[in-house]
Enzyme design. Structure first.
Site, mmCIF file in Angstrom:
data_model
loop_
_atom_site.group_PDB
_atom_site.id
_atom_site.type_symbol
_atom_site.label_atom_id
_atom_site.label_comp_id
_atom_site.label_asym_id
_atom_site.label_seq_id
_atom_site.Cartn_x
_atom_site.Cartn_y
_atom_site.Cartn_z
ATOM 1 N N ASP A 91 0.935 31.900 -84.043
ATOM 2 C CA ASP A 91 -0.392 32.069 -84.644
ATOM 3 C C ASP A 91 -0.311 32.839 -85.960
ATOM 4 O O ASP A 91 -0.078 34.048 -85.964
ATOM 5 C CB ASP A 91 -1.270 32.822 -83.633
ATOM 6 C CG ASP A 91 -2.690 33.029 -84.121
ATOM 7 O OD1 ASP A 91 -3.097 32.358 -85.086
ATOM 8 O OD2 ASP A 91 -3.394 33.863 -83.527
ATOM 9 N N SER A 94 -2.959 36.027 -86.489
ATOM 10 C CA SER A 94 -2.882 37.323 -85.807
ATOM 11 C C SER A 94 -1.461 37.848 -85.962
ATOM 12 O O SER A 94 -0.590 37.155 -86.484
ATOM 13 C CB SER A 94 -3.272 37.207 -84.326
ATOM 14 O OG SER A 94 -2.332 36.420 -83.605
ATOM 15 N N ASN A 96 0.164 40.279 -83.387
ATOM 16 C CA ASN A 96 0.797 40.857 -82.199
ATOM 17 C C ASN A 96 1.510 39.807 -81.366
ATOM 18 O O ASN A 96 1.069 38.665 -81.269
ATOM 19 C CB ASN A 96 -0.233 41.559 -81.328
ATOM 20 C CG ASN A 96 -0.634 42.899 -81.894
ATOM 21 O OD1 ASN A 96 -1.477 42.962 -82.784
ATOM 22 N ND2 ASN A 96 -0.023 43.970 -81.405
ATOM 23 N N TRP A 98 2.412 39.121 -77.500
ATOM 24 C CA TRP A 98 2.172 39.556 -76.125
ATOM 25 C C TRP A 98 2.319 38.382 -75.173
ATOM 26 O O TRP A 98 2.103 37.221 -75.536
ATOM 27 C CB TRP A 98 0.801 40.224 -75.958
ATOM 28 C CG TRP A 98 -0.401 39.357 -76.191
ATOM 29 C CD1 TRP A 98 -1.090 39.199 -77.358
ATOM 30 C CD2 TRP A 98 -1.070 38.535 -75.226
ATOM 31 N NE1 TRP A 98 -2.143 38.324 -77.177
ATOM 32 C CE2 TRP A 98 -2.158 37.908 -75.886
ATOM 33 C CE3 TRP A 98 -0.856 38.266 -73.861
ATOM 34 C CZ2 TRP A 98 -3.027 37.024 -75.238
ATOM 35 C CZ3 TRP A 98 -1.721 37.385 -73.216
ATOM 36 C CH2 TRP A 98 -2.791 36.785 -73.897
ATOM 37 N N TYR A 134 -12.202 40.315 -77.462
ATOM 38 C CA TYR A 134 -12.585 38.949 -77.782
ATOM 39 C C TYR A 134 -14.085 38.741 -77.573
ATOM 40 O O TYR A 134 -14.764 39.583 -76.979
ATOM 41 C CB TYR A 134 -11.829 37.957 -76.887
ATOM 42 C CG TYR A 134 -10.337 37.925 -77.123
ATOM 43 C CD1 TYR A 134 -9.788 37.075 -78.058
ATOM 44 C CD2 TYR A 134 -9.489 38.744 -76.394
ATOM 45 C CE1 TYR A 134 -8.421 37.040 -78.271
ATOM 46 C CE2 TYR A 134 -8.121 38.721 -76.607
ATOM 47 C CZ TYR A 134 -7.590 37.857 -77.549
ATOM 48 O OH TYR A 134 -6.244 37.831 -77.753
ATOM 49 N N ASP A 277 -4.541 29.164 -90.907
ATOM 50 C CA ASP A 277 -4.418 29.674 -89.540
ATOM 51 C C ASP A 277 -3.936 28.603 -88.573
ATOM 52 O O ASP A 277 -4.682 27.696 -88.203
ATOM 53 C CB ASP A 277 -5.776 30.216 -89.086
ATOM 54 C CG ASP A 277 -5.708 30.932 -87.748
ATOM 55 O OD1 ASP A 277 -4.611 31.015 -87.165
ATOM 56 O OD2 ASP A 277 -6.753 31.417 -87.282
ATOM 57 N N THR A 280 -5.901 28.129 -85.141
ATOM 58 C CA THR A 280 -7.222 27.509 -85.133
ATOM 59 C C THR A 280 -7.060 26.014 -85.330
ATOM 60 O O THR A 280 -6.238 25.584 -86.146
ATOM 61 C CB THR A 280 -8.109 28.086 -86.262
ATOM 62 O OG1 THR A 280 -8.344 29.458 -85.997
ATOM 63 C CG2 THR A 280 -9.448 27.370 -86.347
#
Length: 388
Positions: A91, A94, A96, A98, A134, A277, A280
């Protein structure tokens, strides 16, 4: 001789870079619709597809899960020693990394791969946690360090998040287990280290660049490629048009103009911004221009999106974005989605401007399927070329 030079260049890229095959599964939206829970889910959240792009507040980053409803391209990584495998969404919107944890008791974690800290000889707990908020709930992650592997890339002591709680919907329906963010470090929750930062610091990339190719006719086994550390000339045509990043949070560039057919609108005469992005799927349009676009493209608003006549698709105009001095056009076959004979525009509107007040657009997979996209970390720029 020219042909030989091209082949040698391609071989050099293949040898120096790491290629990750991206799978293309059913979107979360499609799975939720099939399960009969989509309408109720959308009714009970306050949906704005670009809450993801609002400024950070402390250690909380607001990124609506609905932003990933249509995202369905993912690839494999592993964490730990011995390696534990995960499918992640790569992505660029963003920062991070995880994955789910065995400590997660949320139903959304039950049908996904979960990281087991005790099974890894190289895991170190971080002793702190962060929250990603979110539109439909929050994901709580505990931080830790371990070895990250992506094929031949190995990053030791990479900081990452282990989800402790996840909203049941919509991540329960996701084909991917977690998310590997590829935006700038300044966007990372809690100031955590990014995966790309670890690759650069430990000299795991042949070049400080990565690139995406999304197939126009994806399958589960092959939806496209992520190339870490290089650019592959075989996957695009012509020259790459480069545009500088205007804000080092997202991969955000200036949008010089927007055209419908042969008509250049005045919408970006005072400047527009566009976020590139991969997390998306749709194109996001500034709300003030949405009605004009719908009228120009002959679309009607319905509960399932902006409907158009399927039989009329090929007669619709191209739309085009001016970026880096190039006009990047999308044919109607790219921006019209046909789902079992029901056609809608692959667009959504937003009221949110960019942080400098200019109208904000988001270029998701609908755009990226038409344009091979390169992200140059050393020079903070994004490049586009027509996909092969």
């Amino acid at each position: 001789m020219k042909w030989l030079l091209v082949v040698l260049a391609c071989l050099q890229v293949a040898e120096g870079a790491v290629r990750i095959s991206l799978k293309k599964g059913l979107s979360i939206r499609d799975k939720m619709r099939a399960a009969g829970v989509l309408d109720d889910f959308l009714r009970h959240i306050k949906y704005d597809p670009v809450k993801k792009y609002q400024p950070r507040q402390g250690s909380v980053v607001r990124q609506p899960i609905t932003n990933h409803l249509d995202s369905s391209y993912f690839g494999e990584i592993s964490i730990g020693e011995p390696p534990q495998k995960f499918l992640v969404l790569f992505d660029t919107g963003s920062s991070n990394l995880w994955v789910p944890s065995t400590d997660c008791k949320s139903p959304a974690c039950f049908n996904h791969a979960k990281f087991k800290p005790s099974a890894s000889s190289t895991f170190s707990p971080g002793g702190r946690s962060c929250t990603v908020s979110y539109g439909s709930g929050s994901v709580t992650i505990a931080l830790g360090w371990d070895t990250l592997r992506i094929q031949s890339i190995t990053v030791t002591q990479q900081e990452f998040g282990l989800s402790q709680e996840e909203p049941t919907q919509p991540f329960y329906f996701a084909d991917f287990d977690g998310i590997l963010g590829m935006a700038f470090p300044s966007l990372a929750v809690g100031g955590t280290a990014t995966a790309l930062g670890g690759m650069l610091e430990q000299e795991q990339l042949a070049e400080p660049v990565f690139s995406f190719y999304f197939s126009r006719q994806p399958t589960y086994e092959y939806g496209g490629e992520l190339i870490l550390g290089g650019i592959d000339p075989r996957l695009f045509q012509g020259d790459i048009a480069w545009a500088p990043v205007t804000q080092k949070l997202y991969w955000q560039v200036a949008l010089e103009e927007f055209a419908i057919g042969q008509s250049v609108t005045s919408w970006c005469s005072q400047g527009c911004q566009a976020i590139v992005d991969t997390g998306t799927f749709l194109l996001t349009v500034p709300q003030e221009y949405l009605e004009s676009i719908l009228e120009a493209l002959g679309a009607q608003e319905t509960s399932y999106g902006y409907a158009v006549d399927c039989a009329d698709t090929h007669s619709k105009p191209h739309i085009a974005f001016g970026i880096g001095g190039a006009r990047l056009a999308l044919p109607p076959t790219a921006y019209v989605l046909n789902s079992h004979g029901y056609c809608t525009l692959a667009m959504e509107g937003t009221y949110l401007p960019s942080q400098d007040g200019q109208p904000l657009w988001i270029l998701g997979n609908v755009f990226l399927k038409e344009y091979y996209t390169a992200f140059d970390m050393a020079n903070s720029r994004v490049g586009f070329a027509p996909s092969a």
